[in-house]
Design a protein around this motif. Structure first.
Motif, short mmCIF file in Angstrom:
data_model
loop_
_atom_site.label_atom_id
_atom_site.label_comp_id
_atom_site.label_asym_id
_atom_site.label_seq_id
_atom_site.Cartn_x
_atom_site.Cartn_y
_atom_site.Cartn_z
N THR A 24 0.65 -1.05 0.06
CA THR A 24 -0.04 -0.11 -0.10
C THR A 24 0.78 1.26 -0.04
O THR A 24 0.60 2.56 -0.65
CB THR A 24 -0.89 -0.02 1.29
N THR A 292 -1.11 -5.02 5.67
CA THR A 292 -2.16 -5.19 4.82
C THR A 292 -2.66 -6.77 5.09
O THR A 292 -3.83 -7.18 5.06
CB THR A 292 -1.43 -5.20 3.27
N THR A 336 -6.42 -4.40 4.99
CA THR A 336 -7.42 -3.96 4.11
C THR A 336 -8.92 -4.10 4.57
O THR A 336 -9.58 -2.99 4.07
CB THR A 336 -7.42 -5.16 2.98
N LYS A 339 -9.16 -0.63 6.63
CA LYS A 339 -9.08 0.73 5.59
C LYS A 339 -10.56 0.68 4.98
O LYS A 339 -11.07 1.71 4.79
CB LYS A 339 -8.08 0.26 4.59
N GLN A 342 -12.95 2.26 7.25
CA GLN A 342 -12.61 3.64 7.35
C GLN A 342 -13.37 4.41 6.15
O GLN A 342 -13.85 5.31 6.24
CB GLN A 342 -11.12 3.74 7.49
N ASP A 343 -13.11 3.71 4.89
CA ASP A 343 -13.70 4.33 3.64
C ASP A 343 -15.09 4.23 3.49
O ASP A 343 -15.83 5.23 3.15
CB ASP A 343 -13.00 3.55 2.37
#
Length: 517
Positions: A24, A292, A336, A339, A342-343
């Protein structure tokens, strides 16, 4: 315009560079003799998704990110390129590219270790009668001879993470690569090999033992590319680079790139680099990286350990006559999943997640099924929340995600204890998710072991710098490196693991109902 000259000798060169080309982020740190970070920079790795399940990297974009991050780091540190004793390069494993030997032009983008284009091929091979026959033959040979050279083939299984099947796909689907290979004009390289080739303007074509052993095409005991596997998969043997020591003078960067030639003193695979950065130098030392993905690595000394699909034997590093083996278990989609949460605005900052998870007594029966199970045994599995109710809030969802990390850590740790017949020593954690106190504490409780967390979580960069520093004489030996380690926190078991039994059982039940979705 003539290039400048680097300072001569490790005494006048005051710093080493550790670069980590991850999945990443590309990160670079300048370290001084006390292993203190004097300057840092990072750039996001831009993945490409040309088809569902395919993951690629543009080689030119990665190259410019790599060079840019080094220049930014040295500038941020306020030092000159002439003061750098050497560069150590840590790279993501299993990601590869092929290119034309004469023109240097790639035949395709980097194919990432996360890419699933070979999933059907992997599944059909793993279920094949031929592979079962291979297992039986090498199991018998291992039993009769006791030789470790027959151990890895006796457990041979293919994984979508490895380069082997995807490389086979390349020669079946990319005509130019196939034709070039027939004329001995095709070069194969993992990320480290490509960077070495570019940094030296084509004069150095090599990899190291840690990266080679992570491809799935390199035999760790005999320490050579596997002709048997290449014959099975129709991969030409002519494409592979020479394999060098991990801590080694690979040559210098072309002086036009940084203004002065800088010695490239180490290339190493990222998990093995983190192991070295954690100073896990002795048999039984354990490293847990949570980034990740999640990786448990055990130093097995000069012995190979393998176990079906769960544990994989690797070369940790080779320095002179010393070859250190590791066994590895992996967990996909840790960082992942966080993340993604969060997205989708389950939280604003990753720093909040531990507090959110601790703000509720439990996940209220919600289970998070990660995208892939332990060691990626079902590449088609999709992520899911199970047990969501009208009363479920963000805190429950976040807790369920973090619990799934700790539960998978527990599953893999139990396999390691069962299969690796070496007393396990200190467990040292690193990677971005190791900053999450909830995951760290729950993992410690579940495995009933103390876990150390270093002050610097970027262990892959530090490991690469350590290896480069040893090769350049910047540091003298491993004993000196151990003294430079700094521990930020120690997590000790606070709860009996039985207290988690209902939650773990519910999660395991949810996992059973999720395959092939």
């Amino acid at each position: 315009m003539p290039c400048g000259q680097p300072d001569s000798g490790a005494a006048s060169a005051r710093y080493v560079l550790g670069v980590d080309v991850g999945s990443t982020v590309v990160k670079c740190h300048v370290y001084d003799r006390a292993a203190a970070v004097r300057g840092s920079s990072s750039r996001k790795v831009e993945s490409l998704y040309p088809h569902p399940g395919w993951v690629e990297l543009d080689p030119e974009v990665l190259w410019s990110q790599f060079i840019g991050v080094i220049k930014e780091t040295v500038q941020a540190a306020g030092v000159h390129m002439r003061q750098i004793a050497g560069i150590g390069i840590s790279t993501q494993r299993g990601t590869f590219i092929t290119w034309h030997k004469k023109t240097g032009k790639p035949f395709h983008n980097f194919i990432s270790w996360q890419d699933l284009r070979s999933a059907e091929l992997v599944n059909s091979w793993n279920k094949s009668l031929l592979l079962k026959v291979i297992h039986v033959i090498f199991t018998v040979l291992h039993f009769l001879t006791g030789s470790d050279r027959y151990l890895a083939p006796s457990f041979l299984t293919f994984s979508t993470h490895q380069a082997s099947m995807k490389l086979s796909w390349v020669f079946k689907n990319i005509h130019e690569a196939e034709e070039a290979a027939k004329k001995n004009n095709c070069c194969f390289g993992t990320v480290d090999t490509w960077l070495l080739y570019r940094l030296t303007k084509g004069s150095v074509y090599a990899t190291d033992y840690s990266n080679a052993s992570s491809t799935g095409i390199f035999e760790p005991f005999t320490k050579c590319w596997s002709p048997t596997l290449c014959n099975l998969l129709s991969i030409p043997m002519s494409i592979y680079p020479p394999v060098k020591d991990t801590s080694f003078n690979f040559g210098s960067t072309d002086c036009e790139i940084f203004g002065v030639p800088i010695p490239i003193m180490a290339v190493v695979a990222d998990q093995q680099s983190a192991m070295f950065g954690e100073c896990c130098f002795h048999p039984g030392d354990v490293k847990l990286t949570m980034g990740t993905g999640g990786f448990w690595n055990v130093n097995t000394g000069e012995h190979l350990f393998a176990s079906g699909t769960s544990l994989y034997p690797l070369i940790g590093w080779k320095i002179g006559e010393e070859v250190v083996y590791l066994t590895e278990g992996s967990i996909s989609d840790i960082g992942t999943a966080i993340k993604w949460a969060q997205d989708t605005e389950l939280f604003t900052s990753v720093d909040e997640t531990a507090e959110m998870a601790q703000s509720v007594a439990d996940s209220q029966g919600v289970c998070f099924i990660p995208g892939l199970q332990v060691s990626g045994d079902d590449p088609y599995l999709c992520a899911a929340f199970v047990g969501v109710k009208p009363s479920t809030n963000r805190n429950h969802l976040v807790r369920a995600i973090l619990e799934s990390v700790a539960f998978r850590n527990k599953l893999l740790y139990d396999i390691i204890v069962k299969k690796v017949h070496i007393p396990l020593q200190t467990i040292r954690a690193d990677g971005g998710v190791s900053n999450n106190s909830f995951v760290m504490q729950m993992t410690s409780d579940l495995i009933n072991k103390k876990i150390e967390k270093p002050a610097n979580a970027d262990m892959s960069s530090l490991g690469a710098a350590f290896l480069a520093g040893l090769a350049s004489g910047f540091w003298t030996d491993k004993k000196q490196l151990k003294k430079l380690r700094q521990i930020e926190a120690v997590f000790e078991p606070q709860k009996d693991s039985e207290e988690y039994r209902p939650a773990v059982d519910a999660w395991l039940q949810a996992m059973k109902h999720s395959p092939h979705w």
